[in-house]
Design an enzyme around this catalytic site. Structure first.
Site, PDB file in Angstrom:
ATOM      1  N   ARG A  64       0.800  -1.049  -0.109  1.00  0.00           N
ATOM      2  CA  ARG A  64      -0.009  -0.051  -0.156  1.00  0.00           C
ATOM      3  C   ARG A  64       0.947   1.193   0.015  1.00  0.00           C
ATOM      4  O   ARG A  64       0.464   2.356  -0.493  1.00  0.00           O
ATOM      5  CB  ARG A  64      -0.916  -0.148   1.077  1.00  0.00           C
ATOM      6  CG  ARG A  64      -2.115   0.907   1.312  1.00  0.00           C
ATOM      7  CD  ARG A  64      -3.043   0.532   2.383  1.00  0.00           C
ATOM      8  NE  ARG A  64      -3.753   1.578   2.652  1.00  0.00           N
ATOM      9  CZ  ARG A  64      -3.691   2.661   3.855  1.00  0.00           C
ATOM     10  NH1 ARG A  64      -2.556   2.099   4.726  1.00  0.00           N
ATOM     11  NH2 ARG A  64      -4.294   3.565   4.124  1.00  0.00           N
ATOM     12  N   MET A  89     -12.621   3.837  -3.520  1.00  0.00           N
ATOM     13  CA  MET A  89     -12.736   2.980  -2.569  1.00  0.00           C
ATOM     14  C   MET A  89     -11.498   2.221  -1.963  1.00  0.00           C
ATOM     15  O   MET A  89     -11.322   1.092  -1.677  1.00  0.00           O
ATOM     16  CB  MET A  89     -13.830   1.712  -3.271  1.00  0.00           C
ATOM     17  CG  MET A  89     -14.937   2.263  -3.731  1.00  0.00           C
ATOM     18  SD  MET A  89     -15.969   3.183  -2.459  1.00  0.00           S
ATOM     19  CE  MET A  89     -16.556   1.796  -1.519  1.00  0.00           C
ATOM     20  N   LEU A  92      -6.426   6.050   1.758  1.00  0.00           N
ATOM     21  CA  LEU A  92      -4.904   6.870   1.131  1.00  0.00           C
ATOM     22  C   LEU A  92      -3.987   6.252   2.287  1.00  0.00           C
ATOM     23  O   LEU A  92      -4.371   6.371   3.624  1.00  0.00           O
ATOM     24  CB  LEU A  92      -5.063   8.320   1.182  1.00  0.00           C
ATOM     25  CG  LEU A  92      -5.971   8.573   0.225  1.00  0.00           C
ATOM     26  CD1 LEU A  92      -6.027  10.466  -0.063  1.00  0.00           C
ATOM     27  CD2 LEU A  92      -5.320   8.213  -1.434  1.00  0.00           C
ATOM     28  N   ASN A 106     -13.549  14.400   1.222  1.00  0.00           N
ATOM     29  CA  ASN A 106     -14.049  13.155   0.473  1.00  0.00           C
ATOM     30  C   ASN A 106     -15.613  13.137   1.009  1.00  0.00           C
ATOM     31  O   ASN A 106     -16.134  13.853   2.065  1.00  0.00           O
ATOM     32  CB  ASN A 106     -13.448  11.723   1.602  1.00  0.00           C
ATOM     33  CG  ASN A 106     -13.968  10.631   1.142  1.00  0.00           C
ATOM     34  OD1 ASN A 106     -14.466  10.133   0.119  1.00  0.00           O
ATOM     35  ND2 ASN A 106     -14.171   9.786   2.128  1.00  0.00           N
ATOM     36  N   THR A 107     -16.233  12.546  -0.041  1.00  0.00           N
ATOM     37  CA  THR A 107     -17.873  12.454   0.212  1.00  0.00           C
ATOM     38  C   THR A 107     -18.044  11.159   0.696  1.00  0.00           C
ATOM     39  O   THR A 107     -17.309  10.203   0.450  1.00  0.00           O
ATOM     40  CB  THR A 107     -18.417  12.683  -1.396  1.00  0.00           C
ATOM     41  OG1 THR A 107     -18.031  11.490  -1.949  1.00  0.00           O
ATOM     42  CG2 THR A 107     -18.103  13.935  -1.814  1.00  0.00           C
ATOM     43  N   HIS A 108     -19.152  11.228   1.564  1.00  0.00           N
ATOM     44  CA  HIS A 108     -19.634   9.697   2.173  1.00  0.00           C
ATOM     45  C   HIS A 108     -21.168   9.636   2.312  1.00  0.00           C
ATOM     46  O   HIS A 108     -21.770  10.730   2.603  1.00  0.00           O
ATOM     47  CB  HIS A 108     -18.949   9.719   3.358  1.00  0.00           C
ATOM     48  CG  HIS A 108     -19.363   8.315   4.169  1.00  0.00           C
ATOM     49  ND1 HIS A 108     -18.834   7.104   3.768  1.00  0.00           N
ATOM     50  CD2 HIS A 108     -20.244   8.172   4.933  1.00  0.00           C
ATOM     51  CE1 HIS A 108     -19.269   6.116   4.503  1.00  0.00           C
ATOM     52  NE2 HIS A 108     -20.037   6.500   5.098  1.00  0.00           N
ATOM     53  N   SER A 135     -22.418  13.239   3.835  1.00  0.00           N
ATOM     54  CA  SER A 135     -21.426  14.098   4.302  1.00  0.00           C
ATOM     55  C   SER A 135     -20.260  14.360   3.430  1.00  0.00           C
ATOM     56  O   SER A 135     -19.951  13.722   2.420  1.00  0.00           O
ATOM     57  CB  SER A 135     -20.929  13.533   5.721  1.00  0.00           C
ATOM     58  OG  SER A 135     -21.877  13.064   6.559  1.00  0.00           O
ATOM     59  N   ASP A 140      -8.507  12.568   7.141  1.00  0.00           N
ATOM     60  CA  ASP A 140      -7.417  12.395   7.995  1.00  0.00           C
ATOM     61  C   ASP A 140      -7.003  10.773   8.000  1.00  0.00           C
ATOM     62  O   ASP A 140      -7.206  10.288   6.938  1.00  0.00           O
ATOM     63  CB  ASP A 140      -8.018  12.599   9.561  1.00  0.00           C
ATOM     64  CG  ASP A 140      -9.009  11.877   9.963  1.00  0.00           C
ATOM     65  OD1 ASP A 140      -9.284  10.822   9.301  1.00  0.00           O
ATOM     66  OD2 ASP A 140      -9.510  11.977  11.095  1.00  0.00           O
ATOM     67  N   ASP A 144     -13.339   7.534   7.661  1.00  0.00           N
ATOM     68  CA  ASP A 144     -14.283   8.398   7.324  1.00  0.00           C
ATOM     69  C   ASP A 144     -14.346   9.346   8.979  1.00  0.00           C
ATOM     70  O   ASP A 144     -15.590   9.369   9.455  1.00  0.00           O
ATOM     71  CB  ASP A 144     -15.720   8.076   7.060  1.00  0.00           C
ATOM     72  CG  ASP A 144     -15.525   7.125   5.763  1.00  0.00           C
ATOM     73  OD1 ASP A 144     -15.111   7.976   5.063  1.00  0.00           O
ATOM     74  OD2 ASP A 144     -16.333   6.340   5.455  1.00  0.00           O
TER      75      ASP A 144
END
Length: 192
Positions: A64, A89, A92, A106-108, A135, A140, A144
Site C-alpha cells: 500500500r 474505494m 490513502l 471526501n464524500t460519504h 457528508s 485524516d 471517514d
C-alpha cells in the site's frame, strides 16, 4: 482559480456531476486531473470534459505504501490545490494524507459519524435507521473520521433498498461537494 484533482475507483457518476458543475463559467474551480486506483469506467467522464486522466493500479504494487508513493508522484505533477475523493474505494496511505493534508476532502453516503466505511447505505438499512444522509469531510488518517465540512439528512423510506436509498443520497452528496469546493475556492471555508 482553485485547481482540483479528483480520485475515483468506479463508474464516476458523482465525478460526472462535479465536472458538469465545474464546467460552468462562474464556478471558481477547475479540475486539472482525474485519477483512479484501477481501470475505472469513470475516467471516460474526464476524457469527455477534456480533463487529463491517470491510473495508478493498486494491484501493480507490492505494498500500500508503494502504491501511495506512486499516487503522490502523479498528483504532484498536476499541483492541485485540493484533492477530492469521489468514490475512491481505498484508504490513502498515511504518507499521502500527511503530504497533502489538509487539502483532501471526501464524500460519504451517510450522516457521519453514523455508518462510516465502504457500506454506509447498506449499514444504515441493516441498522433499521429512519434517516441517514450525506457528508463531505476533510480526510485524516482514519476511516471517514475527519472533520465534517458539510452534511445533510436524507430520510429512509419504507421499502427502501440499497439502490433506491443510494439514488436519493447521491444528489445531496453532489450538491454538498460542489458547495464545499465553491466555499474553499472563494475563501469562505478555510481548511486547517
Amino acid at each position: 482559480m482553485l485547481k482540483v484533482a479528483v480520485l475515483i475507483s468506479g463508474a464516476g457518476s458523482n465525478l460526472r456531476a462535479f465536472l458538469e458543475t465545474v464546467s460552468e463559467s462562474t464556478f471558481p474551480a477547475r479540475v486539472v486531473a482525474v485519477g483512479a486506483d484501477r481501470d475505472a469506467d469513470g475516467l471516460s467522464h474526464a476524457t469527455h470534459f477534456e480533463v487529463p486522466t491517470f491510473s495508478v493500479p493498486f494491484r501493480d504494487f507490492a505494498s500500500r505504501d508503494e502504491w501511495g508513493a506512486a499516487l503522490a508522484a502523479q498528483l504532484r505533477t498536476y499541483a492541485p490545490d485540493l484533492i477530492v475523493l469521489s468514490g475512491l474505494m481505498r484508504l490513502l496511505p498515511q504518507a499521502v494524507v500527511d503530504e497533502f493534508a489538509p487539502r483532501i476532502v471526501n464524500t460519504h453516503p451517510a450522516y457521519l459519524p453514523e455508518f462510516p466505511g465502504a457500506h454506509g447505505v447498506r449499514d444504515a438499512l441493516a441498522a433499521g435507521a429512519v434517516e441517514t444522509g450525506a457528508s463531505v469531510i476533510q480526510v485524516d488518517g482514519g476511516v471517514d473520521s475527519g472533520p465534517i465540512l458539510a452534511q445533510e439528512r436524507v430520510p429512509v423510506e419504507p421499502g427502501d433498498t440499497e439502490p433506491t436509498l443510494h439514488a436519493r443520497i447521491k444528489p445531496v452528496e453532489r450538491r454538498l461537494l460542489s458547495d464545499v469546493v465553491r466555499r474553499i475556492a472563494t475563501g469562505d471555508l478555510i481548511l486547517t
